[in-house]
Design a protein around this motif. Structure first.
Motif, mmCIF file in Angstrom:
data_model
loop_
_atom_site.group_PDB
_atom_site.id
_atom_site.type_symbol
_atom_site.label_atom_id
_atom_site.label_comp_id
_atom_site.label_asym_id
_atom_site.label_seq_id
_atom_site.Cartn_x
_atom_site.Cartn_y
_atom_site.Cartn_z
ATOM 1 N N SER A 117 7.278 16.070 -4.086
ATOM 2 C CA SER A 117 6.484 15.264 -5.010
ATOM 3 C C SER A 117 6.532 13.773 -4.676
ATOM 4 O O SER A 117 5.845 12.971 -5.313
ATOM 5 N N CYS A 118 7.370 13.387 -3.704
ATOM 6 C CA CYS A 118 7.392 12.003 -3.239
ATOM 7 C C CYS A 118 6.225 11.768 -2.270
ATOM 8 O O CYS A 118 5.609 12.713 -1.781
ATOM 9 N N LYS B 106 8.897 7.417 -4.891
ATOM 10 C CA LYS B 106 8.496 8.075 -6.137
ATOM 11 C C LYS B 106 7.339 7.275 -6.744
ATOM 12 O O LYS B 106 7.550 6.239 -7.368
ATOM 13 N N ASP B 107 6.135 7.762 -6.517
ATOM 14 C CA ASP B 107 4.930 7.052 -6.949
ATOM 15 C C ASP B 107 4.658 7.379 -8.409
ATOM 16 O O ASP B 107 4.141 8.441 -8.742
ATOM 17 N N LEU B 108 4.997 6.460 -9.293
ATOM 18 C CA LEU B 108 4.882 6.703 -10.728
ATOM 19 C C LEU B 108 3.438 6.852 -11.180
ATOM 20 O O LEU B 108 3.170 7.446 -12.226
ATOM 21 N N ILE C 262 9.273 4.503 -17.270
ATOM 22 C CA ILE C 262 10.433 3.782 -16.746
ATOM 23 C C ILE C 262 11.107 4.665 -15.702
ATOM 24 O O ILE C 262 11.163 5.889 -15.861
ATOM 25 N N ILE C 263 11.591 4.052 -14.639
ATOM 26 C CA ILE C 263 12.368 4.789 -13.648
ATOM 27 C C ILE C 263 13.777 4.207 -13.586
ATOM 28 O O ILE C 263 13.962 2.989 -13.524
ATOM 29 N N ILE C 264 14.779 5.102 -13.631
ATOM 30 C CA ILE C 264 16.189 4.734 -13.499
ATOM 31 C C ILE C 264 16.647 5.242 -12.142
ATOM 32 O O ILE C 264 16.640 6.454 -11.892
ATOM 33 N N ASP C 265 17.052 4.329 -11.255
ATOM 34 C CA ASP C 265 17.345 4.731 -9.881
ATOM 35 C C ASP C 265 18.285 3.715 -9.242
ATOM 36 O O ASP C 265 18.212 2.525 -9.534
ATOM 37 N N ILE D 263 9.577 1.234 -4.893
ATOM 38 C CA ILE D 263 8.975 0.067 -4.258
ATOM 39 C C ILE D 263 7.524 -0.140 -4.700
ATOM 40 O O ILE D 263 7.018 -1.264 -4.705
ATOM 41 N N PHE D 264 6.829 0.942 -5.099
ATOM 42 C CA PHE D 264 5.451 0.811 -5.569
ATOM 43 C C PHE D 264 5.374 0.206 -6.969
ATOM 44 O O PHE D 264 4.372 -0.410 -7.327
ATOM 45 N N HIS D 265 6.401 0.395 -7.779
ATOM 46 C CA HIS D 265 6.356 -0.017 -9.189
ATOM 47 C C HIS D 265 7.669 -0.670 -9.615
ATOM 48 O O HIS D 265 8.358 -0.170 -10.509
#
Length: 261
Positions: free
Chosen positions: A180-181, A190-192, A203-206, A213-215
């Motif tokens: 899915s990446c 990971k394209d939100l 929100i992304i927690i990473d 990097i996209f968001h």
């Protein structure tokens, strides 16, 4: 787990901040990554390239990224199913797995929380998994407040059984894995915008900046975790997310957080 494209004994990368020991392998210089694909790369992925150029943030159009890095706006089926009725109006929180919630290794660990058998090229290998301190309390509370989605660049045959054991409360409404990446300039990103959710409520927690990097405006970064049992990062995040769960637009709050930190 952050592992380059071949089996190595010890790897240190300034972006990944990782040292992973693997028995029976040759030492590789940290400044030069091998080109051949090896055993560990079939399970884990390292997001460690600095040259990635991000497309515009806050863009709702799905992005498909070709091998040469070309971005094309084309219709794409959302990665997530329609939101469940009991999650209506909630923020979608995308949560990474390795070095964010757990640390895994092929090297035997005496205090492993889980031992996952994984078949690679016809051979079953044991993966030793350590849970980050306070991960149980964190996931339980996050599942109460948000639509939580596991999103990892690792393969499902490793990450799915880990999630089965880790998520006792059904916090993860969906699970997304490497397929899915999108592959962009050497990174699995990971394209939100492909989730099928409004980006002002995602929100992304990473622990890896390359993952989002996209968001970057949607990210809550966390420090990479390996084995420090005195770590309190997940526990410390709970009050912040409790406040965040009540907002209609995440961007102002996250901007304030970045400015104050």
């Amino acid at each position: 787990v952050c592992v380059p494209e071949a089996v190595v004994t010890s790897v240190s990368d300034p972006l990944c901040n990782v040292s992973l020991s693997v028995p029976g392998a040759n030492e590789v210089s940290p400044s030069k990554k091998p080109r051949s694909r090896g055993l560990l790369h079939s399970l884990f992925c390292c997001l460690c390239h600095k040259e990635t150029e991000p497309p515009p943030a806050k863009n709702n159009a799905p992005l498909l990224v070709e091998e040469n890095g070309t971005l094309s706006k084309v219709p794409a089926k959302p990665l997530l199913p329609q939101m469940q009725s009991n999650d209506a109006g909630k923020i979608c929180v995308v949560i990474d797995l390795d070095e964010t919630l757990v640390h895994s290794s092929f090297k035997p660990v005496n205090n492993a929380d889980f031992i996952i058998p994984v078949e690679i090229d016809g051979t079953v290998h044991q993966v030793y998994v350590l849970k980050r301190p306070h991960v149980d309390e964190f996931l339980k509370r996050m599942g109460e407040l948000f639509e939580c989605v596991l999103f990892t660049a690792s393969l499902a045959k490793y990450a799915d059984p880990v999630s089965d054991l880790l998520d006792k409360w059904g916090a993860f409404r969906s699970r997304l894995f490497r397929e899915s990446c999108v592959f962009h300039k050497g990174n699995y990103v990971k394209d939100l915008s492909r989730l099928g959710r409004d980006l002002n409520k995602v929100i992304i927690i990473d622990n890896s900046p390359a993952s989002y990097i996209f968001h970057p405006d949607n990210a809550v970064p966390v420090a990479s975790w390996f084995d420090d049992m005195s770590d309190t990062e997940l526990l410390d995040l709970i009050p912040f997310f409790e406040r965040l769960s009540k907002v209609d637009d995440i961007y102002d709050i996250l901007q304030q957080q970045r400015t104050s930190s």
